[in-house]
Scaffold this active site. Structure first.
Site, PDB file in Angstrom:
ATOM      1  N   ARG A  40      31.982  49.867  49.571  1.00 37.99           N
ATOM      2  CA  ARG A  40      33.170  50.470  50.209  1.00 37.99           C
ATOM      3  C   ARG A  40      32.815  51.198  51.500  1.00 37.99           C
ATOM      4  NH1 ARG A  40      37.567  51.185  46.366  1.00 37.99           N
ATOM      5  NH2 ARG A  40      37.647  49.064  45.667  1.00 37.99           N
ATOM      6  N   ARG A  44      38.302  54.711  53.182  1.00 37.64           N
ATOM      7  CA  ARG A  44      39.087  55.887  53.587  1.00 37.64           C
ATOM      8  C   ARG A  44      38.280  57.126  53.932  1.00 37.64           C
ATOM      9  NH1 ARG A  44      42.625  55.672  48.453  1.00 37.64           N
ATOM     10  NH2 ARG A  44      40.633  54.809  47.830  1.00 37.64           N
ATOM     11  N   ARG A  53      44.534  52.324  59.185  1.00 36.84           N
ATOM     12  CA  ARG A  53      45.271  52.065  57.946  1.00 36.84           C
ATOM     13  C   ARG A  53      46.661  52.687  57.978  1.00 36.84           C
ATOM     14  NH1 ARG A  53      47.703  51.033  53.968  1.00 36.84           N
ATOM     15  NH2 ARG A  53      47.099  51.263  51.789  1.00 36.84           N
ATOM     16  N   ASP A  89      39.726  42.294  49.661  1.00 39.35           N
ATOM     17  CA  ASP A  89      39.813  42.876  48.321  1.00 39.35           C
ATOM     18  C   ASP A  89      39.666  41.765  47.296  1.00 39.35           C
ATOM     19  OD1 ASP A  89      40.572  45.700  47.154  1.00 39.35           O
ATOM     20  OD2 ASP A  89      41.390  44.185  45.809  1.00 39.35           O
ATOM     21  N   TYR A 167      42.818  42.635  35.728  1.00 38.31           N
ATOM     22  CA  TYR A 167      43.879  43.128  36.627  1.00 38.31           C
ATOM     23  C   TYR A 167      45.167  42.334  36.448  1.00 38.31           C
ATOM     24  CZ  TYR A 167      41.060  46.498  39.168  1.00 38.31           C
ATOM     25  OH  TYR A 167      40.317  47.598  39.494  1.00 38.31           O
TER      26      TYR A 167
HETATM   27  O1  CP3 Z   1      33.007  47.513  50.450  1.00 40.13           O
HETATM   28  C1  CP3 Z   1      33.677  47.336  51.499  1.00 40.13           C
HETATM   29  O2  CP3 Z   1      33.670  48.108  52.457  1.00 40.13           O
HETATM   30  C2  CP3 Z   1      34.500  46.063  51.603  1.00 40.13           C
HETATM   31  C3  CP3 Z   1      35.826  46.148  51.166  1.00 40.13           C
HETATM   32  C4  CP3 Z   1      36.215  46.172  49.721  1.00 40.13           C
HETATM   33  C5  CP3 Z   1      37.439  46.719  49.292  1.00 40.13           C
HETATM   34  N1  CP3 Z   1      37.622  46.408  47.986  1.00 40.13           N
HETATM   35  C6  CP3 Z   1      38.385  47.453  50.156  1.00 40.13           C
HETATM   36  C7  CP3 Z   1      39.311  48.424  49.553  1.00 40.13           C
HETATM   37  C8  CP3 Z   1      35.591  45.601  48.601  1.00 40.13           C
HETATM   38  C9  CP3 Z   1      34.228  44.951  48.472  1.00 40.13           C
HETATM   39  C10 CP3 Z   1      36.501  45.752  47.515  1.00 40.13           C
HETATM   40  C11 CP3 Z   1      36.241  45.210  46.168  1.00 40.13           C
HETATM   41  C12 CP3 Z   1      37.074  45.653  45.053  1.00 40.13           C
HETATM   42  N2  CP3 Z   1      38.434  45.857  45.043  1.00 40.13           N
HETATM   43  C13 CP3 Z   1      36.602  45.847  43.734  1.00 40.13           C
HETATM   44  C14 CP3 Z   1      35.183  45.627  43.284  1.00 40.13           C
HETATM   45  C15 CP3 Z   1      34.316  46.769  43.615  1.00 40.13           C
HETATM   46  C16 CP3 Z   1      34.573  47.985  42.789  1.00 40.13           C
HETATM   47  O3  CP3 Z   1      35.048  48.976  43.361  1.00 40.13           O
HETATM   48  O4  CP3 Z   1      34.323  47.926  41.572  1.00 40.13           O
HETATM   49  C17 CP3 Z   1      37.688  46.239  42.946  1.00 40.13           C
HETATM   50  C18 CP3 Z   1      37.668  46.584  41.477  1.00 40.13           C
HETATM   51  C19 CP3 Z   1      38.840  46.225  43.779  1.00 40.13           C
HETATM   52  C20 CP3 Z   1      40.254  46.518  43.396  1.00 40.13           C
HETATM   53  C21 CP3 Z   1      40.721  47.728  44.088  1.00 40.13           C
HETATM   54  N3  CP3 Z   1      41.053  47.779  45.443  1.00 40.13           N
HETATM   55  C22 CP3 Z   1      40.939  49.014  43.527  1.00 40.13           C
HETATM   56  C23 CP3 Z   1      40.715  49.384  42.092  1.00 40.13           C
HETATM   57  C24 CP3 Z   1      41.396  49.824  44.564  1.00 40.13           C
HETATM   58  C25 CP3 Z   1      41.859  51.243  44.425  1.00 40.13           C
HETATM   59  C26 CP3 Z   1      40.719  52.178  44.382  1.00 40.13           C
HETATM   60  C27 CP3 Z   1      40.710  52.992  45.614  1.00 40.13           C
HETATM   61  O5  CP3 Z   1      39.604  53.234  46.116  1.00 40.13           O
HETATM   62  O6  CP3 Z   1      41.793  53.401  46.042  1.00 40.13           O
HETATM   63  C28 CP3 Z   1      41.415  49.047  45.746  1.00 40.13           C
HETATM   64  C29 CP3 Z   1      41.798  49.516  47.087  1.00 40.13           C
HETATM   65  C30 CP3 Z   1      40.836  49.344  48.213  1.00 40.13           C
HETATM   66  N4  CP3 Z   1      40.046  48.264  48.399  1.00 40.13           N
HETATM   67  C31 CP3 Z   1      40.657  50.264  49.290  1.00 40.13           C
HETATM   68  C32 CP3 Z   1      39.706  49.688  50.137  1.00 40.13           C
HETATM   69  C33 CP3 Z   1      39.192  50.239  51.426  1.00 40.13           C
HETATM   70  C34 CP3 Z   1      41.418  51.565  49.495  1.00 40.13           C
HETATM   71  C35 CP3 Z   1      42.875  51.321  49.540  1.00 40.13           C
HETATM   72  C36 CP3 Z   1      43.647  51.805  50.721  1.00 40.13           C
HETATM   73  O7  CP3 Z   1      43.181  51.803  51.884  1.00 40.13           O
HETATM   74  O8  CP3 Z   1      44.808  52.144  50.492  1.00 40.13           O
END
Ligand code: CP3
Length: 363
Positions: A40, A44, A53, A89, A167
């Site tokens: 990540r 954020r 964003r 994502d 999911y």
């Molecule tokens: O790592 C990186 O910088 C690349 C981008 C990336 C995102 N999601 C962006 C993101 C990657 C590799 C993911 C993978 C992802 N997404 C996973 C596997 C990794 C892990 O965390 O276990 C999973 C389970 C998801 C599903 C997901 N997406 C969740 C559960 C959430 C909410 C959690 C949170 O942090 O809010 C997201 C949202 C998400 N994916 C954000 C980002 C930058 C934040 C959301 C936003 O900007 O509103």
């Protein structure tokens, strides 16, 4: 033939790689210093991410190659990281299967019409034409690779079948995954059908990412922590093995022999030995696993990735530096890629990321 020629031409336009530590470590080659990237890393906690964003919906960013590339590059411009990971994502796969997925601020992902019963599998739009439905990810990868100018390698990724299935059934995050796990116990055959559908999409998707310019492919099995050894062996591991085998065979057939693959099955400390035989070059581990124990389980021929507790970034810079150095001391510099044990949180201090990078690079 035309396809191969195109791919050759696409690779010609990319600048030669200047920093290949990540790829060398993944292949088990010697490195000048331990490579590090952060799960990540484009997220954020970066003010420049929040700024962009605030103007665009999450999935609009994913679907707009210029925006996805810009965000992917944000942490690379700020820090001395050794890899970029494409901004996207894991839930773009349920979307490609026809499901509606929303990213709600403060809530996370929501799938308003989850799969409830086995008959709902008929609603999925299969087979998926990945080249068409997820073309935007390929385009984002090619554009980002071009913009990186060879500074660091670009990682592509996908969610793993069990994590995606969870999911799709839960309709979002869940504390217990009781609905999705309920399927495994009540509807094992339908569960396997769904897992196979997802496996086929993941294979096509990862191959397309490598063809588009991704230089390493990571599979996220983030929900492995809800399973135990037996259930993991039946409902997760076979699909993970299949993905690795099929992706590597397809890529080799196209002359793309050297795209390493990483498996991060969070919480699957119970299956490290089995995962070491699954064909992946790199295994990611979370912070609950002792580095020496992980090495003992996986043997000498796997690269380990991880595993600092993300919350260590809340510590003072001095303490964080110490913990970063200690982590490298415990893993050793061979066959090792430094990272956190899971993603960085939104309230973390970006400056601490560079402290950790310096600690790792100065070992
Ligand atoms: O790592 C990186 O910088 C690349 C981008 C990336 C995102 N999601 C962006 C993101 C990657 C590799 C993911 C993978 C992802 N997404 C996973 C596997 C990794 C892990 O965390 O276990 C999973 C389970 C998801 C599903 C997901 N997406 C969740 C559960 C959430 C909410 C959690 C949170 O942090 O809010 C997201 C949202 C998400 N994916 C954000 C980002 C930058 C934040 C959301 C936003 O900007 O509103």
């Amino acid at each position: 033939m035309i396809h191969l020629l195109l791919q050759y031409l696409v690779n010609m336009i990319f600048a030669p790689l200047k920093n290949d530590r990540l790829l060398r470590a993944a292949r088990g080659e010697e490195v000048d210093t331990v490579p590090i990237w952060i799960m990540r890393q484009a997220g954020r906690y970066l003010p420049e991410f929040r700024e962009l964003r605030s103007k665009h919906d999450f999935f609009t960013i994913c679907q707009t190659p210029e925006l996805a590339a810009e965000i992917t590059l944000q942490p690379i411009q700020r820090f001395d990281l050794d890899a970029a990971i494409i901004f996207s994502d894991i839930l773009v796969i349920p979307q490609a299967l026809g499901m509606n997925v929303e990213m709600r601020p403060g809530v996370g992902p929501v799938l308003p019409e989850p799969l409830v019963k086995p008959g709902d599998l008929n609603k999925l739009e299969v087979p998926v034409n990945v080249e068409h439905k997820l073309k935007y990810v390929g385009e984002a990868i090619t554009l980002t690779r071009y913009k990186l100018e060879g500074k660091v390698p670009l990682i592509g990724f996908s969610g793993a079948p069990w994590t995606l299935m969870a999911y799709m059934i839960e309709g979002g995050g869940s504390k217990t995954l009781s609905k999705a796990k309920g399927w495994l116990y009540q509807h094992p055959e339908s569960s396997k059908k769904l897992l196979s559908i997802l496996t086929d999409v993941v294979v096509d998707y990862l191959v397309m990412q490598a063809e588009s310019g991704a230089q390493l492919l990571q599979v996220f099995e983030s929900n492995a922590e809800y399973l135990g050894p037996q259930v993991f062996k039946e409902f997760a591991l076979p699909y993970l093995c299949d993905i690795c085998k099929r992706v590597k065979a397809r890529l080799s057939g196209q002359g793309l022999h050297d795209v390493p693959m990483t498996l991060f099955a969070k919480g699957a400390h119970y299956a490290l030995k089995e995962m070491a035989k699954s064909g992946y070059d790199v295994l990611g581990i979370d912070w609950t696993v002792d580095p020496a124990e992980a090495r003992k389980q996986v043997g000498p021929n796997i690269t380990l990735q991880g595993n600092l507790d993300p919350c260590a970034l809340y510590a003072s810079p001095e303490k964080l530096h110490e913990m970063g150095s200690e982590m490298v001391r415990q893993f050793g510099k061979e066959r090792y890629i430094a990272n956190l044990g899971h993603g960085i949180y939104p309230d973390m201090n970006p400056e601490h990321v560079q402290v950790l990078i310096n600690a790792v690079h100065s070992c």
